[in-house]
Design a protein around this motif. Structure first.
Motif, PDB file in Angstrom:
ATOM      1  N   ALA A 103     -56.010 -61.005  11.894  1.00 38.46           N
ATOM      2  CA  ALA A 103     -56.358 -60.988  10.474  1.00 38.46           C
ATOM      3  C   ALA A 103     -55.643 -62.100   9.718  1.00 38.46           C
ATOM      4  O   ALA A 103     -56.236 -62.783   8.864  1.00 38.46           O
ATOM      5  CB  ALA A 103     -56.015 -59.622   9.875  1.00 38.46           C
ATOM      6  N   LEU A 104     -54.361 -62.328  10.013  1.00 32.39           N
ATOM      7  CA  LEU A 104     -53.613 -63.387   9.339  1.00 32.39           C
ATOM      8  C   LEU A 104     -54.191 -64.768   9.654  1.00 32.39           C
ATOM      9  O   LEU A 104     -54.375 -65.601   8.772  1.00 32.39           O
ATOM     10  CB  LEU A 104     -52.146 -63.328   9.755  1.00 32.39           C
ATOM     11  CG  LEU A 104     -51.328 -62.146   9.219  1.00 32.39           C
ATOM     12  CD1 LEU A 104     -49.925 -62.146   9.828  1.00 32.39           C
ATOM     13  CD2 LEU A 104     -51.244 -62.204   7.696  1.00 32.39           C
ATOM     14  N   GLY A 105     -54.473 -65.000  10.926  1.00 31.20           N
ATOM     15  CA  GLY A 105     -54.989 -66.302  11.317  1.00 31.20           C
ATOM     16  C   GLY A 105     -56.347 -66.595  10.714  1.00 31.20           C
ATOM     17  O   GLY A 105     -56.596 -67.702  10.211  1.00 31.20           O
ATOM     18  N   SER A 106     -57.243 -65.613  10.748  1.00 31.10           N
ATOM     19  CA  SER A 106     -58.581 -65.826  10.208  1.00 31.10           C
ATOM     20  C   SER A 106     -58.553 -65.973   8.692  1.00 31.10           C
ATOM     21  O   SER A 106     -59.204 -66.853   8.127  1.00 31.10           O
ATOM     22  CB  SER A 106     -59.498 -64.666  10.610  1.00 31.10           C
ATOM     23  OG  SER A 106     -60.795 -64.855  10.116  1.00 31.10           O
ATOM     24  N   GLY A 107     -57.766 -65.131   8.020  1.00 31.27           N
ATOM     25  CA  GLY A 107     -57.696 -65.201   6.562  1.00 31.27           C
ATOM     26  C   GLY A 107     -57.081 -66.484   6.058  1.00 31.27           C
ATOM     27  O   GLY A 107     -57.491 -67.024   5.023  1.00 31.27           O
ATOM     28  N   ALA A 108     -56.103 -67.035   6.789  1.00 32.51           N
ATOM     29  CA  ALA A 108     -55.411 -68.248   6.341  1.00 32.51           C
ATOM     30  C   ALA A 108     -56.307 -69.472   6.385  1.00 32.51           C
ATOM     31  O   ALA A 108     -56.012 -70.485   5.714  1.00 32.51           O
ATOM     32  CB  ALA A 108     -54.168 -68.486   7.196  1.00 32.51           C
ATOM     33  N   THR A 109     -57.401 -69.430   7.146  1.00 37.39           N
ATOM     34  CA  THR A 109     -58.289 -70.599   7.206  1.00 37.39           C
ATOM     35  C   THR A 109     -58.945 -70.899   5.866  1.00 37.39           C
ATOM     36  O   THR A 109     -59.456 -72.009   5.660  1.00 37.39           O
ATOM     37  CB  THR A 109     -59.390 -70.394   8.263  1.00 37.39           C
ATOM     38  OG1 THR A 109     -60.148 -69.218   7.951  1.00 37.39           O
ATOM     39  CG2 THR A 109     -58.803 -70.259   9.653  1.00 37.39           C
ATOM     40  N   MET A 110     -58.957 -69.947   4.956  1.00 40.38           N
ATOM     41  CA  MET A 110     -59.563 -70.178   3.633  1.00 40.38           C
ATOM     42  C   MET A 110     -58.939 -71.363   2.911  1.00 40.38           C
ATOM     43  O   MET A 110     -59.591 -72.042   2.123  1.00 40.38           O
ATOM     44  CB  MET A 110     -59.416 -68.929   2.760  1.00 40.38           C
ATOM     45  CG  MET A 110     -60.302 -67.772   3.148  1.00 40.38           C
ATOM     46  SD  MET A 110     -60.085 -66.418   1.982  1.00 40.38           S
ATOM     47  CE  MET A 110     -60.574 -67.219   0.460  1.00 40.38           C
ATOM     48  N   LEU A 120     -53.927 -74.625  14.034  1.00 43.11           N
ATOM     49  CA  LEU A 120     -52.874 -73.618  13.915  1.00 43.11           C
ATOM     50  C   LEU A 120     -53.454 -72.226  13.684  1.00 43.11           C
ATOM     51  O   LEU A 120     -53.114 -71.265  14.394  1.00 43.11           O
ATOM     52  CB  LEU A 120     -51.926 -73.986  12.773  1.00 43.11           C
ATOM     53  CG  LEU A 120     -50.849 -72.952  12.429  1.00 43.11           C
ATOM     54  CD1 LEU A 120     -49.882 -72.764  13.587  1.00 43.11           C
ATOM     55  CD2 LEU A 120     -50.086 -73.360  11.158  1.00 43.11           C
ATOM     56  N   CYS A 121     -54.337 -72.115  12.682  1.00 41.60           N
ATOM     57  CA  CYS A 121     -54.838 -70.787  12.287  1.00 41.60           C
ATOM     58  C   CYS A 121     -55.829 -70.228  13.296  1.00 41.60           C
ATOM     59  O   CYS A 121     -55.624 -69.147  13.860  1.00 41.60           O
ATOM     60  CB  CYS A 121     -55.474 -70.869  10.900  1.00 41.60           C
ATOM     61  SG  CYS A 121     -54.328 -71.273   9.583  1.00 41.60           S
ATOM     62  N   TRP A 122     -56.915 -70.996  13.491  1.00 42.86           N
ATOM     63  CA  TRP A 122     -57.961 -70.474  14.369  1.00 42.86           C
ATOM     64  C   TRP A 122     -57.610 -70.661  15.828  1.00 42.86           C
ATOM     65  O   TRP A 122     -57.947 -69.833  16.670  1.00 42.86           O
ATOM     66  CB  TRP A 122     -59.292 -71.152  14.051  1.00 42.86           C
ATOM     67  CG  TRP A 122     -60.436 -70.351  14.559  1.00 42.86           C
ATOM     68  CD1 TRP A 122     -61.157 -70.564  15.692  1.00 42.86           C
ATOM     69  CD2 TRP A 122     -60.960 -69.172  13.975  1.00 42.86           C
ATOM     70  NE1 TRP A 122     -62.111 -69.586  15.847  1.00 42.86           N
ATOM     71  CE2 TRP A 122     -62.010 -68.723  14.797  1.00 42.86           C
ATOM     72  CE3 TRP A 122     -60.645 -68.443  12.817  1.00 42.86           C
ATOM     73  CZ2 TRP A 122     -62.748 -67.580  14.510  1.00 42.86           C
ATOM     74  CZ3 TRP A 122     -61.389 -67.311  12.533  1.00 42.86           C
ATOM     75  CH2 TRP A 122     -62.428 -66.898  13.372  1.00 42.86           C
ATOM     76  N   GLY A 123     -56.917 -71.756  16.142  1.00 42.32           N
ATOM     77  CA  GLY A 123     -56.561 -71.990  17.524  1.00 42.32           C
ATOM     78  C   GLY A 123     -55.393 -71.133  17.980  1.00 42.32           C
ATOM     79  O   GLY A 123     -55.527 -70.335  18.907  1.00 42.32           O
ATOM     80  N   LEU A 124     -54.229 -71.279  17.319  1.00 44.97           N
ATOM     81  CA  LEU A 124     -53.009 -70.623  17.785  1.00 44.97           C
ATOM     82  C   LEU A 124     -52.955 -69.139  17.431  1.00 44.97           C
ATOM     83  O   LEU A 124     -52.848 -68.285  18.316  1.00 44.97           O
ATOM     84  CB  LEU A 124     -51.789 -71.351  17.212  1.00 44.97           C
ATOM     85  CG  LEU A 124     -50.433 -70.782  17.623  1.00 44.97           C
ATOM     86  CD1 LEU A 124     -50.232 -70.909  19.119  1.00 44.97           C
ATOM     87  CD2 LEU A 124     -49.304 -71.498  16.872  1.00 44.97           C
ATOM     88  N   LEU A 125     -53.014 -68.815  16.116  1.00 45.69           N
ATOM     89  CA  LEU A 125     -52.808 -67.421  15.702  1.00 45.69           C
ATOM     90  C   LEU A 125     -53.918 -66.496  16.205  1.00 45.69           C
ATOM     91  O   LEU A 125     -53.642 -65.461  16.816  1.00 45.69           O
ATOM     92  CB  LEU A 125     -52.704 -67.348  14.174  1.00 45.69           C
ATOM     93  CG  LEU A 125     -51.441 -67.972  13.557  1.00 45.69           C
ATOM     94  CD1 LEU A 125     -51.479 -67.845  12.044  1.00 45.69           C
ATOM     95  CD2 LEU A 125     -50.195 -67.307  14.118  1.00 45.69           C
TER      96      LEU A 125
END
Length: 434
Positions: A103-110, A120-125
């Motif tokens: 949830a954190l990784g997907s939401g941070a892509t905004m 970082l967001c979609w790849g790593l988290l």
């Protein structure tokens, strides 16, 4: 003759009462199924993001494909360590934390504005979180809670991923087309968070936690002590497995499975169809139809695995998949037509039908370590997917079409069919990892 009626007292095992109450294992399997559905939402999005991110940020398809590639690779590489962490801290804790990370990784892509933020967001988290929710999770639940019907259960749990794709893909494609990609990313984050309460309140780590035997077991199985040194154990099991021939054959076939599903069709089918003039929503709906028939095919494959030789099943699945890919370039068109629908149905039935027989072969070869070994085999699946997700984007940038990728994937599937047939049987009574 006098008959002696007094006998020494005996201690008898309590006899199970005849009842129609459903075994708790099936409830655990149901919660696992719903959890995998929620986590599968993120898998619906990468193929829908390629064109919007390319248009908004002018990033190359190769750059976007690299983020998807990292995601897919970590999805697999995290799995064996997650299986070991489940032995140490419990299934419930590991899965709940993984959903929050997704949830954190997907939401941070905004808020991203640069390619490194996508990596970082979609790849790593999201990659790390989803890796902890990988099929090794399903393997762990199946091994702990069931001694019979394992093929069927593993097929049902594997189908949960396809069901998640089915539920979210049409909605996400509509959001991307009408409102942009950001609301779709938020939807994925909320879907992952929505599952956390179900996991925490309903999922249990072991049958002994509720005083029951595993489903189909004759005797009660005590809950093992927490296994310390999760990372060390995962690596130790890997070092033992790589010394055996079946591991390399299983890893090789599963790498090709990932290349021809997650890496190729799931990532590049929508942009490839769009290249031929098909609307994004129509192409995404076709992927959703794959999800429908994937459920049927995977559950059927689990049923077949309980009854037929898994090596032969794998060979048939890969041969049919490779043949269908060779015809795909001739089927892509601006509109949906009957031959394309036939391909979609056919490919859907075969999508992850490979998982139940691969799991069965891991159990046959590696015994109690099979969940961790399968985690490493799954890692090869995702490495294959990651390579094709990246190389498919590069091929599109270089050649202007995906045709060469379809043909190459078809040839790889033919090789996988041959590899499956030469996996040797483990002799009866031989120790696992021998």
């Amino acid at each position: 003759m006098t008959q002696t009626t007094a006998t020494a007292p005996t201690v008898e095992e309590p006899q199970p009462t005849r009842t129609t109450r459903i075994h708790r294992a099936w409830f655990v399997a149901a919660v696992t199924f719903v959890t995998i559905i929620g986590a599968a939402a993120f898998r619906s999005l990468p193929g829908l993001l390629i064109d919007p991110l390319h248009q908004e940020f002018h990033w190359s398809r190769g750059t976007i494909g690299a983020a998807v590639s990292i995601n897919l690779a970590l999805y697999g590489l995290t799995a064996p360590f997650a299986a070991a962490l489940m032995d140490r801290f419990g299934i419930r804790r590991v899965v709940a934390v993984a959903l929050v990370v997704i949830a954190l990784g997907s939401g941070a892509t905004m808020w991203m504005t640069a390619p490194w933020q996508l990596l970082l967001c979609w790849g790593l988290l999201v990659g790390l979180g989803s890796g902890s929710m990988a099929l090794a999770f399903a393997a762990t639940v199946t091994n702990r809670w069931f001694t019979t019907r394992r093929g069927l259960v593993s097929g049902i749990l594997t189908a949960g991923s396809a069901s998640g794709q089915l539920i979210f893909l049409p909605l996400l494609s509509w959001m991307v087309e009408h409102h942009g990609w950001r609301p779709a990313a938020v939807t994925v984050a909320l879907a992952a968070l929505a599952v956390v309460p179900f996991v925490w309140l309903l999922l249990r780590d072991h049958p002994a936690d509720v005083g029951q035997k595993p489903y189909g077991a004759e005797e009660f199985v005590a809950k093992p002590e927490p296994a310390r040194g999760a990372a060390r154990r995962a690596v130790t099991v890997l070092f033992s497995a790589v010394r055996t021939g079946p591991f390399w054959l299983l890893a090789g076939t599963f790498a090709i499975c990932g290349a021809s599903t997650n890496g190729l069709i799931q990532t590049h089918f929508v942009p490839a169809a769009h290249d031929h003039g098909m609307p994004i929503t129509a192409a995404a709906s076709l992927l959703a139809v794959i999800g429908v028939f994937d459920v049927v095919g995977t559950i059927a494959s689990g049923w077949f695995t309980d009854r037929f030789e898994p090596r032969r099943l794998l060979a048939v699945y890969y041969a049919l998949r490779g043949t269908s890919l060779l015809f795909l370039p001739m089927l892509l068109a601006p509109s949906v037509h009957p031959p394309m629908i036939f391909f979609i149905v056919f490919y859907g039935l075969d999508w992850v039908a490979t998982v139940p027989p691969t799991l069965a072969l891991c159990r046959e070869q590696y015994g109690e370590d099979s969940a961790i070994v399968f985690g490493w085999v799954l890692a090869s699946h995702q490495v294959g997917a990651a390579l094709v997700a990246f190389l498919g984007g590069v091929a599109r940038d270089t050649f202007g079409s995906y045709d060469v990728v379809w043909y190459a994937a078809g040839a790889l599937c033919a090789a996988a069919a041959l590899m499956a047939l030469v996996i040797r049987r483990r002799p009866a009574g031989a120790p696992a990892l021998a």
